[in-house]
Design an enzyme around this catalytic site. Structure first.
Site, PDB file in Angstrom:
ATOM      1  N   THR A  22     -32.212 -41.168 -34.977  1.00  0.00           N
ATOM      2  CA  THR A  22     -33.046 -40.869 -36.143  1.00  0.00           C
ATOM      3  C   THR A  22     -32.246 -41.147 -37.410  1.00  0.00           C
ATOM      4  OG1 THR A  22     -32.415 -38.574 -35.753  1.00  0.00           O
ATOM      5  CG2 THR A  22     -34.648 -39.203 -35.136  1.00  0.00           C
ATOM      6  N   HIS A  65     -35.393 -36.350 -24.229  1.00  0.00           N
ATOM      7  CA  HIS A  65     -34.603 -36.931 -25.325  1.00  0.00           C
ATOM      8  C   HIS A  65     -33.360 -37.659 -24.858  1.00  0.00           C
ATOM      9  CE1 HIS A  65     -36.643 -34.818 -28.711  1.00  0.00           C
ATOM     10  NE2 HIS A  65     -36.909 -33.934 -27.770  1.00  0.00           N
ATOM     11  N   LYS A 101     -22.194 -44.001 -27.687  1.00  0.00           N
ATOM     12  CA  LYS A 101     -22.519 -44.406 -29.064  1.00  0.00           C
ATOM     13  C   LYS A 101     -21.496 -45.417 -29.589  1.00  0.00           C
ATOM     14  CE  LYS A 101     -24.755 -39.937 -30.087  1.00  0.00           C
ATOM     15  NZ  LYS A 101     -26.138 -40.213 -30.528  1.00  0.00           N
ATOM     16  N   LYS A 120     -22.767 -39.767 -36.561  1.00  0.00           N
ATOM     17  CA  LYS A 120     -23.519 -39.283 -35.394  1.00  0.00           C
ATOM     18  C   LYS A 120     -22.534 -38.519 -34.525  1.00  0.00           C
ATOM     19  CE  LYS A 120     -24.524 -43.677 -34.697  1.00  0.00           C
ATOM     20  NZ  LYS A 120     -25.960 -43.651 -34.581  1.00  0.00           N
ATOM     21  N   ARG A 121     -23.023 -37.807 -33.518  1.00  0.00           N
ATOM     22  CA  ARG A 121     -22.097 -37.135 -32.613  1.00  0.00           C
ATOM     23  C   ARG A 121     -21.142 -38.148 -31.993  1.00  0.00           C
ATOM     24  NH1 ARG A 121     -22.738 -31.505 -31.395  1.00  0.00           N
ATOM     25  NH2 ARG A 121     -21.272 -31.922 -29.707  1.00  0.00           N
TER      26      ARG A 121
HETATM   27  C1  26V Z   1     -28.481 -31.721 -24.320  1.00  0.00           C
HETATM   28  C2  26V Z   1     -27.741 -30.812 -23.667  1.00  0.00           C
HETATM   29  C3  26V Z   1     -27.474 -31.071 -22.276  1.00  0.00           C
HETATM   30  C4  26V Z   1     -27.062 -29.831 -21.621  1.00  0.00           C
HETATM   31  C5  26V Z   1     -25.982 -29.149 -22.393  1.00  0.00           C
HETATM   32  C6  26V Z   1     -26.470 -28.691 -23.702  1.00  0.00           C
HETATM   33  C7  26V Z   1     -27.277 -29.709 -24.349  1.00  0.00           C
HETATM   34  C8  26V Z   1     -27.578 -29.532 -25.675  1.00  0.00           C
HETATM   35  C9  26V Z   1     -28.325 -30.451 -26.320  1.00  0.00           C
HETATM   36  C10 26V Z   1     -28.767 -31.527 -25.640  1.00  0.00           C
HETATM   37  C11 26V Z   1     -29.584 -32.467 -26.386  1.00  0.00           C
HETATM   38  C12 26V Z   1     -29.096 -33.814 -26.218  1.00  0.00           C
HETATM   39  C13 26V Z   1     -30.203 -34.682 -26.365  1.00  0.00           C
HETATM   40  C14 26V Z   1     -30.297 -35.229 -27.744  1.00  0.00           C
HETATM   41  O1  26V Z   1     -29.875 -34.707 -28.756  1.00  0.00           O
HETATM   42  N1  26V Z   1     -30.899 -36.329 -27.743  1.00  0.00           N
HETATM   43  C15 26V Z   1     -31.107 -37.063 -28.947  1.00  0.00           C
HETATM   44  O2  26V Z   1     -32.416 -36.768 -29.358  1.00  0.00           O
HETATM   45  C16 26V Z   1     -32.735 -37.440 -30.542  1.00  0.00           C
HETATM   46  C17 26V Z   1     -34.100 -36.970 -30.963  1.00  0.00           C
HETATM   47  O3  26V Z   1     -35.043 -37.385 -30.049  1.00  0.00           O
HETATM   48  C18 26V Z   1     -32.672 -38.927 -30.320  1.00  0.00           C
HETATM   49  O4  26V Z   1     -32.924 -39.558 -31.538  1.00  0.00           O
HETATM   50  C19 26V Z   1     -31.301 -39.343 -29.802  1.00  0.00           C
HETATM   51  O5  26V Z   1     -31.292 -40.698 -29.464  1.00  0.00           O
HETATM   52  C20 26V Z   1     -30.950 -38.530 -28.595  1.00  0.00           C
HETATM   53  O6  26V Z   1     -29.617 -38.765 -28.200  1.00  0.00           O
END
Ligand code: 26V
Length: 840
Positions: free
Chosen positions: A685, A384, A581, A575-576
């Protein structure tokens, strides 16, 4: 079950039940009419909550209502669970550390088609559904896109009648509650469980033990073979909490199973016996810490031990649960791939790979090669992200200390994998180093994305562009040796929550025009296309938008004290908060508009009135993101308090953006801001949700924007900015942000205004770091895209001036976004990756 042995389904009516099932099915849904509902609701209030209607608090009323609604879904849920055990069908095991569910009551009412009955029934009791639904604290068990995607996917699988168990963690504290103090973000704990959740069903009888640390030993088995055993040092118990995942009016209810950590008795006793009561209690807290809190970072892994504990904890519980509880204990595990396919939602659950190997080899005594064959058939991996810093790498020392047996298994997987690489590319040791699961530099670490890729049947990105970049830039060596492993599944969003529920007015208009089949077959929205040419339909569409804006303005008044006009264009960026972003680019636009008026270059009357809305949480440790929040609030308060701008420019930044707020915000938006630097946003999304609700997008050529633009047509999308290859070129040349500052007078003025303290009471120090970061670093090239962005915004203004043409474009956005249903995403996963069947 009634006297004749029928299960009454409120949607489908009575169904004959074979005798052998009857014992299981002691449950019967209450009659789905107003009287039946009122009887059940009062019974829950009296016997469940222990209060009379006259003395019930709103929370009592809400809890009784939730329990009543549950009853309507219960018969179908038990049926689905029984079926899972009985029939040899293949299920999806969705492994995700996050589920950003949003409120459950509305979703359950919608799925069970109870809204009308409940509204009327509550009215008979003198209560309002709207008041009660406000009582619910949404379970915010996720950070953003990835967690919300998981929630959309399980909704779609239930609606498609595909058996799925979602596995995850029942965090006691979900994503923090954001507050602002003097414009700065202050985090408060999210106490979503404080009043109890009526949507969860604890099942302590299905608890699973989970072990940690210790050492491994080799020994010779009874049959003479050498084996390894793990002698752990400590352990905890995982207690499952089940949640219903109802399909939309199809009689299917799947399960979301979230694990909560508890101290083991054995653990307590050893310390109690040592006589130290306080230490024993502390040890208990230590165990329970594992599921205490969701980590609020979503891009920079902190390498924290507790996070690895969380990951292993939920994965170990989930595998054991499926393999030994859902399936029979004596199930022939060589046939496991016929019964389950696990989807790894990013790298967070990837420790499941060595855990599966451990169960098969150490516990079930299968030969390594056979175990590896099974494992590879059971897992698939979704990536992701594109940010290199977001890829998880666990320090070897930590992983080995916490999970010594898993480390050995990973080491062997790596050794065999690298032998294969060497055989394919003799002499190419650079390649071996690049591909190794275990890296040497900057410290020895386990690259979880490599482990996932090696172990998975399929690896997918989440939008076309992302999947291409994943193949070509993130995992190029892997895609060279296994091109067939890589695929794309473009993300989607559930039309039930994000259109049918969130936007009842537009839903009503659509249904009136084309019937209600679109709710489960979103491609049907295409039938709206001719109506874009119908002036009276356009007028009604505009009325809907206006009503949604007014709903939002009221909410923001009550919730956050904003006084906003209803008329202006509503321009939304939610968004975050992250540099990639580019909330700062949006801010530079606002500051430039402000400056044009304040400096007298443009008269306020010449400006297309706009209200800007931001929603964004920053990771608590992400300093630059928090400074940006402060700056947005500072600009908002300056703009909002300037009488010359009344009715012209307004900026709202409601705190604590979450799923619930999104449900009111998105349907009201005219303009959707999707302005990440090209090549950085995997998909997005929110972009889909806005377009589906009739907002036009201003966006870069990034993530799913690319596909949105292709589908809605370039005339109905405001594209701007560098393309991904141009970004790569500019980086390679050496990007100098200050050169853009020097050569663009308006950009210079905007940055100078911030630097001079125009938004900080004249204090130039307050935002100096933000300005300096943009001027001298600007990792995500906001300054390079500034002029193109302002030009695109000028095109937006011109287009908005023609309201009739704008509504035509907006309707075409709705009509052409059926592709972005998560039902379609799920069908793609099924066809390309899972090969599962729906059940009848
Ligand atoms: C990543 C990490 C990295 C390590 C630390 C803890 C942690 C917690 C969550 C995440 C997830 C980040 C990835 C994420 O949210 N990606 C998003 O995924 C969406 C669904 O596929 C996508 O639409 C977004 O573009 C993407 O940023």
């Amino acid at each position: 079950m009634d006297d004749q042995g029928y299960v009454i389904d409120p949607v489908k009516g009575p169904r004959s039940v074979p005798t052998h099932e009857r014992a299981l099915e002691a449950v019967r849904a209450p009659a789905a009419d107003v009287d039946g509902f009122v009887r059940e609701f009062l019974r829950e209030l009296n016997f469940g909550q222990g209060v009379s209607l006259a003395r019930a608090t709103v929370n009592d009323q809400y809890l009784a209502l939730a329990r009543t609604v549950r009853h309507y879904l219960m018969a179908r849920w038990l049926e689905a669970i029984a079926h899972q055990r009985r029939e040899p069908v293949k299920a999806v095991g969705y492994l995700s550390a996050e589920y950003l569910l949003g409120r459950q009551l509305d979703n359950a009412l919608l799925a069970a088609d109870l809204e009308g009955v409940v509204t009327d029934g509550l009215a008979q009791c003198g209560l309002s559904l709207d008041t009660l639904r406000e009582q619910e604290e949404e379970p915010g068990l996720g950070n953003g896109g990835l967690g919300r995607l998981a929630a959309c996917f399980i909704d779609s699988l239930a609606t498609l009648s595909v058996p799925c168990i979602g596995y995850g963690i029942r965090y006691e504290y979900g994503i923090f509650r954001q507050t602002f103090v003097d414009g700065r973000q202050v985090e408060q704990p999210d106490t979503w469980l404080a009043l109890g959740s009526p949507w969860e069903f604890p099942h302590p009888e299905s608890s699973q033990p989970v072990n940690f640390a210790g050492h491994t030993e080799t020994f010779v088995d009874d049959d003479g073979s050498e084996r390894t055993r793990w002698v752990p040092e400590w352990g905890v118990i995982g207690v499952p909490y089940n949640y219903m995942v109802p399909g939309y009016r199809n009689g299917r209810v799947n399960t979301l199973r979230l694990w909560s950590a508890q101290a083991t008795k054995a653990f307590d006793l050893s310390i109690f016996n040592g006589g130290d009561y306080v230490d024993a209690v502390r040890a208990q807290t230590f165990a329970e810490n594992i599921s205490k809190v969701l980590y609020p970072e979503d891009s920079t892994p902190q390498g924290k031990e507790l996070r690895l504990q969380q990951q292993y904890f939920f994965v170990a519980c989930s595998l054991a649960d499926f393999m030994f509880e859902v399936l029979d204990k004596d199930f022939d595990l060589t046939r496991l791939p016929e019964r389950i396919v696990f989807q790894l939602n990013d790298t967070h659950p990837v420790i499941a790979v060595p855990e599966m190997m451990r169960l098969l080899v150490d516990v079930k005594k299968l030969p390594w090669d056979q175990a590896w064959e099974i494992t590879r058939q059971c897992f698939n991996y979704t990536c992701h992200t594109l940010l290199p810093e977001a890829l998880e790498v666990w320090p070897v020392d930590l992983l080995r200390r916490l999970l010594p047996r898993h480390y050995e298994i990973i080491d062997r997987i790596n050794a065999e994998f690298l032998a294969d690489v060497r055989a394919r590319f003799p002499g190419d040791e650079m390649m071996v180093r690049r591909m190794s699961i275990i890296s040497d530099y900057p410290e020895r670490g386990v690259r979880m994305a490599h482990l996932a890729t090696v172990a998975s049947g399929r690896v997918n990105g989440v939008a076309e562009l992302h999947s291409q970049l994943l193949r070509d830039k993130v995992l190029p060596d892997f895609s060279r040796i296994w091109p067939e492993k890589f695929t794309n599944v473009t993300n989607g969003v559930t039309p039930r929550r994000f259109l049918r529920h969130a936007n009842p007015s537009l839903s009503g208009l659509i249904t009136e025009a084309i019937g209600d089949g679109w709710v489960t077959d979103l491609d049907k929205l295409q039938e709206l296309e001719p109506l874009a040419g119908d002036a009276s339909f356009r007028a009604r569409f505009r009325e809907v938008k206006r009503a949604n804006k007014s709903r939002l303005v009221n909410l923001l008044r009550e919730r956050d004290g904003y006084e906003l006009p209803v008329e202006p264009m509503l321009d939304v960026m939610v968004k975050r908060l992250h540099e990639y972003k580019r909330q700062s680019l949006k801010l530079l636009h606002i500051v430039t508009l402000y400056d044009r008026i304040a400096s007298g270059r443009v008269a306020a009357s010449q400006i297309q009135p706009r209200t800007f809305v931001f929603g964004a949480k920053a990771a608590p440790g992400y300093w630059m993101a928090k400074e940006t929040i402060h700056l947005i609030n500072a600009v908002a308060s300056t703009v909002n308090s300037d009488p010359a701008l009344e009715g012209v420019l307004h900026v709202a930044f409601p705190a604590n953006y979450n799923v619930t707020l999104a449900e009111t915000l998105i349907p009201a938006a005219d303009l959707s801001e999707q302005i990440s630097l090209a090549g950085k946003e995997a998909s997005g999304t929110g972009n889909m949700k806005f377009a589906l609700n009739g907002a036009l997008t201003i966006g870069t050529d990034d993530g799913a924007n690319v596909e949105i633009r292709r589908l809605v047509g370039e005339d109905n999308f405001f594209l701007f900015g560098l393309l991904e290859p141009e970004v790569a070129d500019l980086s390679a040349q050496g990007y100098v942000p200050s050169s853009f500052y020097e050569s663009d007078d308006e950009l210079k003025r905007a940055l100078d205004l911030i630097a001079a303290g125009a938004f900080s009471g004249g204090n130039p120090d307050t935002f100096a770091p933000v300005v300096s970061n943009l001027l001298h670093e600007d990792r995500f090239m906001a300054l390079a895209d500034y002029r193109a962005y302002l030009d695109a915004q000028a095109r937006v203004d011109a287009a908005y001036a023609d309201q009739d043409a704008w509504s035509r474009s907006a309707i075409l956005n709705v009509a052409r976004c059926g592709f972005f249903s998560s039902d379609r995403s799920m069908r793609d996963y099924i066809d390309r990756i899972w090969h599962t069947d729906p059940v009848s």
